[in-house]
Motif scaffolding. Structure first.
Motif, PDB file in Angstrom:
ATOM      1  N   LEU A 156      46.328  50.119  38.208  1.00  0.00           N
ATOM      2  CA  LEU A 156      46.222  51.336  37.411  1.00  0.00           C
ATOM      3  C   LEU A 156      45.230  51.078  36.277  1.00  0.00           C
ATOM      4  O   LEU A 156      45.352  50.085  35.556  1.00  0.00           O
ATOM      5  CB  LEU A 156      47.569  51.755  36.822  1.00  0.00           C
ATOM      6  N   SER A 215      38.228  61.265  30.072  1.00  0.00           N
ATOM      7  CA  SER A 215      39.331  60.409  30.503  1.00  0.00           C
ATOM      8  C   SER A 215      39.224  60.240  32.012  1.00  0.00           C
ATOM      9  O   SER A 215      39.259  61.220  32.757  1.00  0.00           O
ATOM     10  CB  SER A 215      40.678  61.035  30.134  1.00  0.00           C
ATOM     11  N   ARG A 216      39.075  58.991  32.451  1.00  0.00           N
ATOM     12  CA  ARG A 216      38.953  58.675  33.886  1.00  0.00           C
ATOM     13  C   ARG A 216      40.139  57.803  34.263  1.00  0.00           C
ATOM     14  O   ARG A 216      40.305  56.708  33.731  1.00  0.00           O
ATOM     15  CB  ARG A 216      37.634  57.954  34.155  1.00  0.00           C
ATOM     16  N   ASN A 217      40.950  58.288  35.191  1.00  0.00           N
ATOM     17  CA  ASN A 217      42.219  57.641  35.516  1.00  0.00           C
ATOM     18  C   ASN A 217      42.286  57.335  37.005  1.00  0.00           C
ATOM     19  O   ASN A 217      42.005  58.203  37.845  1.00  0.00           O
ATOM     20  CB  ASN A 217      43.378  58.553  35.120  1.00  0.00           C
ATOM     21  N   SER A 225      42.900  53.269  33.139  1.00  0.00           N
ATOM     22  CA  SER A 225      42.601  54.525  32.450  1.00  0.00           C
ATOM     23  C   SER A 225      41.466  54.280  31.457  1.00  0.00           C
ATOM     24  O   SER A 225      41.617  53.522  30.506  1.00  0.00           O
ATOM     25  CB  SER A 225      43.845  55.045  31.715  1.00  0.00           C
ATOM     26  N   TRP A 226      40.322  54.908  31.696  1.00  0.00           N
ATOM     27  CA  TRP A 226      39.126  54.743  30.875  1.00  0.00           C
ATOM     28  C   TRP A 226      38.979  55.988  29.998  1.00  0.00           C
ATOM     29  O   TRP A 226      38.696  57.082  30.486  1.00  0.00           O
ATOM     30  CB  TRP A 226      37.931  54.553  31.784  1.00  0.00           C
ATOM     31  N   ASN A 227      39.174  55.819  28.690  1.00  0.00           N
ATOM     32  CA  ASN A 227      39.140  56.940  27.754  1.00  0.00           C
ATOM     33  C   ASN A 227      38.100  56.666  26.682  1.00  0.00           C
ATOM     34  O   ASN A 227      38.096  55.591  26.071  1.00  0.00           O
ATOM     35  CB  ASN A 227      40.507  57.129  27.099  1.00  0.00           C
ATOM     36  N   GLU A 242      44.798  48.558  31.424  1.00  0.00           N
ATOM     37  CA  GLU A 242      44.780  48.203  32.845  1.00  0.00           C
ATOM     38  C   GLU A 242      46.073  47.472  33.207  1.00  0.00           C
ATOM     39  O   GLU A 242      46.597  46.698  32.410  1.00  0.00           O
ATOM     40  CB  GLU A 242      43.596  47.287  33.159  1.00  0.00           C
ATOM     41  N   ALA A 246      42.311  59.450  41.984  1.00  0.00           N
ATOM     42  CA  ALA A 246      41.719  59.454  40.649  1.00  0.00           C
ATOM     43  C   ALA A 246      41.608  60.876  40.121  1.00  0.00           C
ATOM     44  O   ALA A 246      41.416  61.832  40.874  1.00  0.00           O
ATOM     45  CB  ALA A 246      40.342  58.798  40.680  1.00  0.00           C
TER      46      ALA A 246
END
Length: 650
Positions: free
Chosen positions: A239, A270-272, A241-243, A227, A290
Motif C-alpha cells: 500500500l 493524491s495518488r493511492n 499513498s503519494w500526497n 508505505e 489505484a
C-alpha cells in the motif's frame, strides 16, 4: 459494461490462483540473480536504469534535474519553481509516458507530466524504456520514464534526515522514518521545499539591456508518502499513498517585466495504490488498484504600467482517475516466458475551461473516458545466442477498438566477444487525444483521431566487468514516423483548434558511456550521454506554411551531459556538465520574435565528506555564471550555492 469488466478481472484472479495452489513458494527464497554478463546484456535491451548512487546524490533534487544531468531525455524547463516537460527522442511532452509502479501518471486533460513536481526523494528506482519496451502501455511514442518504490526486508530501523540551504533563501527539509522487519516494512517519507527564487538576471528585452531582479517568483512544495508492505508466505501486499501540495508564483516574461502581473498556480494531488502479488514456482500474478485525484487552480491577472488591463484568467481543473490492472508472468517450455496484462482505466475531468454538457444534470463542465486494454508478450530464445520478444496490444476506448499494435525485438549476443550484443526492434504504438484536445472551449475537436506511430531501432551494447573496472557502452540509431500528429492551429474565429494535420518523422543517434575504476582507497566514475535528434513535419499543412523539413520548435538537434566523480576514503568530488544545442522558437521565420535560442553549456561542482552517520556536501551550480534561456524570454539563474547535511541510520 463496468460490471462485465469487474467479473472478467475476478475470474482471471480466481483461475490463476486455483492453478497455483499446489505450487507454494516462500518469498524468502525468491531471488533473481543477474550477475552473469549475458543476463545483464539481455535485460538492457531497449531500457536503462539510472544509477542508484547518482539517485542517492540527487535525493533533494527534482526528477527534471536528474534527467537533465544523467539521461538522454531532453527536459524543457521554465526554471526553478516552473514547469518542466520531457522530449524523448525528438517527440513532445505528451509523447513521453510516465509510469509510477506501473501506473500511468500522465494527466488525462493535458497528457503531460510536470517533472519538476516529482521529487527524486519519493522514488527508489528510475528507468527509461524506448522502442518495443514501451508496448505494454499506449501513449509512449517517444519513450517511457518508469519510477518505482522498492524496499528491502529485514533491514531494521530506518531513519534518514536531510537538510539543505542555498542561494535565494532556498530551504529543503526531508525525513524518512520507518522499520523493516522480516515480513513487514512500514515507511513514511515527508518533505518541504521552498525558495524566494529572486535571482538577478540581464533583461535582454529592454534597450539598453538592464540588470533586474525576479519578482513574484517564490514557491513552496511539500508532501508525504506513507508505505506499507506485508509478506505472507508466497504473497506480497503493498500500500502506497503519494500526497503532494504546492503554491507557485510565476514571474512575468522579460518584455512584460514592467507590467503589473500576478500569476500563480495551486496544485495538489493524491495518488493511492494497493497491490497484491502471488508467486508460484513458475510465475506470478499481480493485481493493482489505484485512485488518483488532482486539483489545479490557475490565476493570471496582468495590467500595463499605466493600469490598463491586459489579461485576466482564473481556471479550476480537477481530475479523478481509477486504474485497475491484472498482470501475469508465466514460465513456459525451455526459456520462453509469457506476459499478459488486462487493464481498465476510468478518467474523469472537471474543468472550467470545458463547454457545459447539456446532458449533464449539473452546470459544472465534466468529461470522462473508459479504456479497456489487453496486452500479451512472448519472450525467449530462438537460437543459442538469439532472443526474440514479440508483443501485441489492443485498447477499447469508450467501447470502440483502437486496433491491434504489434512489436518485435531481436537480441543477438556475440558468442566470441563476451558482453557484446546487438538489438533490432520494430514497435507500433498510438496515443489518444487528451480530454483538452477533445473538449476545450473554445476550440476542442471531438473528431480527432488517435496519433499512430511506428518506430525502428538498432542498438549496439557492450558490457565489461572485472574486480576493479566496469564498462557499460551503448550506441544506437532510431527512426520513427507518427501519422495524424495532433497540432493546435489558428482558425478564422480568433481561437486555436487541434487537428490531425502533421506527419512527423523523428530520426536520430544516441550513445551512452559509463566507466568505474577503483584501486587502493580511490574510486573513479565517469558517465555521459549524447543525443542527435532530427524531428520534422512532412505533412501537406507544413508545406503550405513552408515549415516542412524544419526542426520542430524547442527540440535541440544536439543534447549532451557528462558526470565525473572522484572518491578517496570518505571524501568525494563531483563534476557535472550539460550541453543544450540551438532551438528554434517558431516555425514561421517571418515572425518578429522568431529566432534561434543559442546553445549553452552549464558546469556544476560539489565537494562532500562522510563523517560516520553524517554526510556534508557543498555544491556550486552554474559554476561559470552562464547567462542563458531555455524558454524564450524566461530568465534562468546564474551561479548559485547549496549546503547539504544528512544524518542516516541504515
Amino acid at each position: 459494461m463496468k460490471f462485465r469488466i469487474f467479473i472478467a478481472f475476478l475470474l482471471i484472479v480466481l483461475n490463476i490462483n486455483l492453478l497455483a495452489q499446489n505450487d507454494t513458494i516462500m518469498l524468502d527464497y525468491v531471488e533473481i540473480s543477474a550477475s552473469h554478463i549475458n543476463n545483464k546484456v539481455q535485460e538492457k535491451a531497449m531500457e536503462r536504469k539510472i544509477d542508484t548512487a547518482i539517485m542517492q546524490r540527487l535525493q533533494t533534487a527534482s526528477l527534471s534535474q536528474l534527467l537533465i544531468q544523467h539521461s538522454p531525455v531532453f527536459i524543457k524547463t521554465y526554471g526553478p519553481g516552473g514547469t518542466a516537460s520531457a522530449s524523448f527522442r525528438g517527440t513532445t511532452a505528451s509523447h513521453t509516458l510516465v509510469l509510477w509502479n506501473g501506473l500511468q501518471l500522465n494527466s488525462p486533460s493535458l497528457g503531460e507530466v510536470d517533472f519538476s513536481m516529482i521529487p527524486v526523494f519519493f522514488t527508489d528506482e528510475v528507468s527509461l524504456q524506448w522502442g518495443s519496451k514501451t508496448s505494454a502501455n499506449s501513449g509512449g511514442l517517444g519513450g517511457v520514464v518508469n519510477i518505482a518504490n522498492k524496499q528491502k526486508f529485514n533491514e531494521g530501523l530506518i531513519l534518514d534526515v536531510k537538510q539543505t540551504y542555498g542561494s535565494f533563501n532556498t530551504w529543503g527539509s526531508y525525513l524518512t522514518v520507518g522499520y523493516s522487519a522480516k515480513n513487514m516494512i512500514a515507511r513514511v517519507k515527508a518533505y518541504r521545499n521552498s525558495s524566494d527564487n529572486d535571482f538577478t538576471y540581464t533583461n535582454i528585452a529592454t534597450i539598453p539591456h538592464q540588470e533586474m531582479k525576479q519578482k513574484n517568483v517564490d514557491f513552496v512544495d511539500y508532501g508525504v508518502m506513507p508505505e506499507l508492505q506485508i509478506r505472507i508466505k508466497n504473497s506480497l501486499l503493498t500500500l502506497v499513498s503519494w500526497n503532494q501540495f504546492s503554491h507557485r508564483n510565476y514571474p512575468p516574461i522579460m518584455p512584460n517585466a514592467f507590467n503589473n502581473t500576478k500569476e500563480y498556480a495551486d496544485n495538489d494531488f493524491s495518488r493511492n495504490l494497493i497491490s497484491y502479488k502471488y508467486y508460484w514456482n513458475s510465475g506470478r500474478i499481480e493485481v493493482k488498484s489505484a485512485y488518483f485525484h488532482e486539483r489545479q487552480d490557475y490565476f493570471l491577472e496582468s495590467y500595463t504600467s499605466n493600469g490598463l488591463p491586459v489579461t485576466q484568467i482564473n481556471t479550476l481543473n480537477k481530475s479523478d482517475v481509477f486504474r485497475q490492472i491484472v498482470d501475469l508472468q508465466q514460465d513456459l517450455f525451455r526459456n520462453w516466458k509469457l506476459y499478459a496484462k488486462v487493464q481498465y482505466d476510468y478518467e474523469s475531468v472537471t474543468s472550467s475551461d470545458y463547454d457545459i454538457d447539456n446532458d449533464n444534470d449539473t452546470d459544472i463542465p465534466h468529461k470522462n473516458r473508459d479504456i479497456l486494454s489487453f496486452y500479451a508478450a512472448l519472450d525467449g530464445k530462438i537460437y543459442r545466442d538469439l532472443d526474440l520478444r514479440m508483443t501485441l496490444r489492443n485498447d477499447i476506448v469508450d467501447d470502440k477498438s483502437a486496433g491491434f499494435f504489434p512489436t518485435a525485438t531481436l537480441t543477438y549476443r556475440m558468442p566470441f566477444v563476451k558482453g557484446l550484443s546487438f538489438n533490432a526492434g520494430y514497435s507500433h504504438n498510438y496515443r489518444n487525444p487528451t480530454l483538452n484536445d477533445l473538449y476545450w472551449y473554445p476550440g476542442g475537436n471531438e473528431n480527432l483521431k488517435a496519433e499512430n506511430g511506428k518506430t525502428f531501432d538498432f542498438d549496439i551494447n557492450y558490457l565489461y566487468e572485472n574486480v576493479n573496472f566496469n564498462l557499460d557502452f551503448r550506441s544506437g540509431l532510431y527512426y520513427s514516423k507518427v501519422n495524424d500528429w495532433i497540432q493546435w492551429v489558428p482558425t478564422n474565429y480568433r481561437y486555436w483548434m487541434p487537428k490531425n494535420v502533421s506527419e512527423v518523422m523523428a530520426r536520430g543517434f544516441e550513445t551512452h558511456l559509463k566507466m568505474n575504476y577503483s584501486f587502493a582507497l580511490w574510486t573513479f566514475s565517469v558517465s555521459g550521454n549524447y543525443v542527435y535528434s532530427h524531428t520534422t513535419d512532412e505533412s501537406e499543412y507544413a508545406q503550405q506554411y513552408d515549415a516542412n523539413g524544419k526542426q520542430l520548435i524547442y527540440i535541440p538537434k544536439h543534447h549532451a551531459n557528462a558526470f565525473a566523480e572522484v572518491r578517496w576514503k570518505s571524501w568525494n568530488m563531483n563534476y557535472t556538465f550539460e550541453f543544450t544545442g540551438e532551438r528554434t522558437t517558431s516555425m514561421n521565420d517571418d515572425e518578429f520574435f522568431a529566432y534561434q535560442l543559442p546553445y549553452y553549456t552549464l558546469h556544476h561542482i560539489s565537494f562532500g565528506k562522510q563523517l560516520n552517520r553524517f554526510r556534508l556536501e557543498f555544491k556550486i551550480n552554474n559554476l561559470l555564471n552562464e547567462s542563458y534561456q531555455t524558454i524564450l524570454w524566461r530568465a534562468m539563474p546564474g551561479r548559485s550555492y547549496e549546503i547539504y547535511l544528512e544524518f542516516k541510520i541504515n
